[in-house]
Design an enzyme around this catalytic site. Structure first.
Site, PDB file in Angstrom:
ATOM      1  N   ASN A  10       0.864  -1.183   0.000  1.00 30.36           N
ATOM      2  CA  ASN A  10       0.000   0.000   0.000  1.00 30.36           C
ATOM      3  C   ASN A  10       0.904   1.237   0.000  1.00 30.36           C
ATOM      4  OD1 ASN A  10      -1.839   2.024   0.512  1.00 30.36           O
ATOM      5  ND2 ASN A  10      -2.310   1.365   2.609  1.00 30.36           N
ATOM      6  N   TRP A  11       1.039   1.843  -1.175  1.00 31.86           N
ATOM      7  CA  TRP A  11       1.975   2.980  -1.294  1.00 31.86           C
ATOM      8  C   TRP A  11       1.419   4.251  -0.682  1.00 31.86           C
ATOM      9  CZ3 TRP A  11       4.456   2.789  -6.910  1.00 31.86           C
ATOM     10  CH2 TRP A  11       5.037   1.519  -7.090  1.00 31.86           C
ATOM     11  N   LYS A  12       0.142   4.230  -0.339  1.00 31.01           N
ATOM     12  CA  LYS A  12      -0.520   5.417   0.216  1.00 31.01           C
ATOM     13  C   LYS A  12      -0.293   6.624  -0.714  1.00 31.01           C
ATOM     14  CE  LYS A  12      -0.250   3.320   4.730  1.00 31.01           C
ATOM     15  NZ  LYS A  12      -0.151   3.440   6.178  1.00 31.01           N
ATOM     16  N   HIS A 102      -9.456   1.381   4.663  1.00 32.63           N
ATOM     17  CA  HIS A 102      -8.200   1.528   5.407  1.00 32.63           C
ATOM     18  C   HIS A 102      -8.430   2.482   6.577  1.00 32.63           C
ATOM     19  CE1 HIS A 102      -4.091   2.635   6.387  1.00 32.63           C
ATOM     20  NE2 HIS A 102      -3.758   1.479   5.857  1.00 32.63           N
ATOM     21  N   GLU A 104      -6.879   4.891   7.595  1.00 31.71           N
ATOM     22  CA  GLU A 104      -6.695   6.309   7.250  1.00 31.71           C
ATOM     23  C   GLU A 104      -7.939   6.861   6.550  1.00 31.71           C
ATOM     24  OE1 GLU A 104      -2.961   5.629   5.294  1.00 31.71           O
ATOM     25  OE2 GLU A 104      -2.123   5.095   7.249  1.00 31.71           O
ATOM     26  N   GLU A 174      -5.370  -4.588  10.804  1.00 31.22           N
ATOM     27  CA  GLU A 174      -4.353  -3.583  11.065  1.00 31.22           C
ATOM     28  C   GLU A 174      -4.645  -2.880  12.389  1.00 31.22           C
ATOM     29  OE1 GLU A 174      -2.572  -2.476   6.919  1.00 31.22           O
ATOM     30  OE2 GLU A 174      -4.041  -0.987   7.528  1.00 31.22           O
ATOM     31  N   GLY A 180       2.428   2.562  10.867  1.00 30.77           N
ATOM     32  CA  GLY A 180       3.409   3.610  10.625  1.00 30.77           C
ATOM     33  C   GLY A 180       4.122   4.093  11.880  1.00 30.77           C
ATOM     34  N   SER A 220       3.364  -1.682  10.303  1.00 34.28           N
ATOM     35  CA  SER A 220       4.813  -1.719  10.498  1.00 34.28           C
ATOM     36  C   SER A 220       5.465  -3.060  10.146  1.00 34.28           C
ATOM     37  CB  SER A 220       5.167  -1.308  11.929  1.00 34.28           C
ATOM     38  OG  SER A 220       4.755   0.032  12.175  1.00 34.28           O
ATOM     39  N   GLY A 241       2.852  -1.037   4.324  1.00 34.14           N
ATOM     40  CA  GLY A 241       2.827   0.379   3.978  1.00 34.14           C
ATOM     41  C   GLY A 241       4.230   0.902   3.721  1.00 34.14           C
ATOM     42  N   GLY A 242       4.815   1.523   4.726  1.00 33.19           N
ATOM     43  CA  GLY A 242       6.126   2.153   4.603  1.00 33.19           C
ATOM     44  C   GLY A 242       7.176   1.315   3.880  1.00 33.19           C
TER      45      GLY A 242
HETATM   46  C1  G2H Z   1      -0.845   0.088   7.716  1.00 37.92           C
HETATM   47  C2  G2H Z   1       0.286  -0.262   6.846  1.00 37.92           C
HETATM   48  C3  G2H Z   1      -0.179  -0.490   5.432  1.00 37.92           C
HETATM   49  P1  G2H Z   1       2.647   0.669   7.625  1.00 37.92           P
HETATM   50  O1  G2H Z   1      -1.511   1.233   7.232  1.00 37.92           O
HETATM   51  O2  G2H Z   1      -1.544  -0.557   5.217  1.00 37.92           O
HETATM   52  O3  G2H Z   1       1.202   0.803   6.883  1.00 37.92           O
HETATM   53  O4  G2H Z   1       3.225  -0.643   7.155  1.00 37.92           O
HETATM   54  O5  G2H Z   1       3.437   1.852   7.185  1.00 37.92           O
HETATM   55  O6  G2H Z   1       2.386   0.608   9.106  1.00 37.92           O
END
Ligand code: G2H
Length: 257
Positions: A10-12, A102, A104, A174, A180, A220, A241-242
């Site tokens: 998920n590149w957001k 999601h 967010e 999640e 994040g 994360s 995500g990140g």
């Molecule tokens: C949760 C996740 C991907 P991250 O939102 O959907 O983000 O891995 O940055 O915590």
């Protein structure tokens, strides 16, 4: 279990068309050999909508089995005066999958379980695989309300599926306090909640649908902790995500194999 694992990135709101193209050129040729040599895993890249075409071009240049595209959101209406939105049929022209609800979207854009459910039903009707996200906040977590919150989200976000549709759905668990923040849940903790999710799904749609259901962990995830989550019986993959914005994404796929 005989469920194909899913690693979704998920590149957001990161990487416009140009950067999406150069980053795809970096990772897709490296994902190819992994996905070709191991059939039990699939990978879904979810760039911002405006960058889907650039990633598609790289995919066309490096055809890779079980590497698919997903959107990060979608509206449920077929077409019309909904400025800024994407319809299910538009998404299905480009993508196999769509992330819905999601945290967010729920937090910043006020999406409710009922809206997420409408979107999920619209996605399924158009042959899109919905990844429906659920999870509790830090406050709910600390107040011991996780089970209650998860029950409500599952019952309301995942309502009214036909038996055949119920098998296609993917749920991403999640915990919001882990998103994040660098504070991932422990494998055991995520294992318990995902077990509950499968149980709730079984109550709603029966044994067969519950066995087919893929449940992803998100929050994360990195190549350092992927294995801990994948070791859990009811976790079938990750929503990343990140770390999906970096070459570490390839490592995550590697560790899942
Ligand atoms: C949760 C996740 C991907 P991250 O939102 O959907 O983000 O891995 O940055 O915590």
């Amino acid at each position: 279990a005989a469920r194909t694992a899913i690693i979704a990135g998920n590149w957001k709101m990161n990487y416009g068309p140009q950067k999406a193209s150069s980053f795809s050129m970096e990772i897709i040729p490296r994902l190819g050999p992994l996905l070709r040599s191991y059939q039990e895993i699939m990978c879904i890249l979810c760039p911002p909508a405006i960058s889907l075409c650039s990633v598609r071009e790289v995919l066309d240049a490096f055809p890779t089995p079980r590497l698919e595209l997903g959107a990060q959101n979608m509206y449920f209406e077929e077409q019309g005066a909904f400025t800024g939105e994407l319809s299910p049929s538009m998404v299905s022209e480009m993508c196999s999958t769509v992330i819905l609800g999601h945290s967010e979207r729920r937090t910043y854009f006020g999406e409710s379980d009922e809206l997420v459910n409408k979107k999920a039903l619209a996605a399924l009707k158009h042959g899109l695989r919905p990844i429906v996200c659920i999870g509790e906040t830090l406050e709910q977590h600390e107040a011991g309300k996780t089970q209650e919150v998860i029950r409500r989200q599952v019952q309301h976000s995942l309502a009214n599926f036909a038996p055949q549709q119920a098998r296609e759905v993917v749920i991403a668990y999640e915990p919001i306090w882990a998103i994040g923040t660098g504070k991932a849940a422990t494998g055991a903790n995520a294992g318990q909640v995902t077990h509950l999710i499968r149980q709730l799904y079984r109550e709603m749609y029966g044994q067969e649908a519950a066995e087919a259901l893929r449940i992803l962990y998100g929050g994360s995830v990195t190549s350092d902790n992927t294995s801990e989550f994948m070791a859990q019986e009811d976790i079938d993959g990750a929503l990343v995500g990140g770390a999906s914005l970096k070459p570490d994404f390839v490592e995550i796929v590697h560790k899942t194999i």
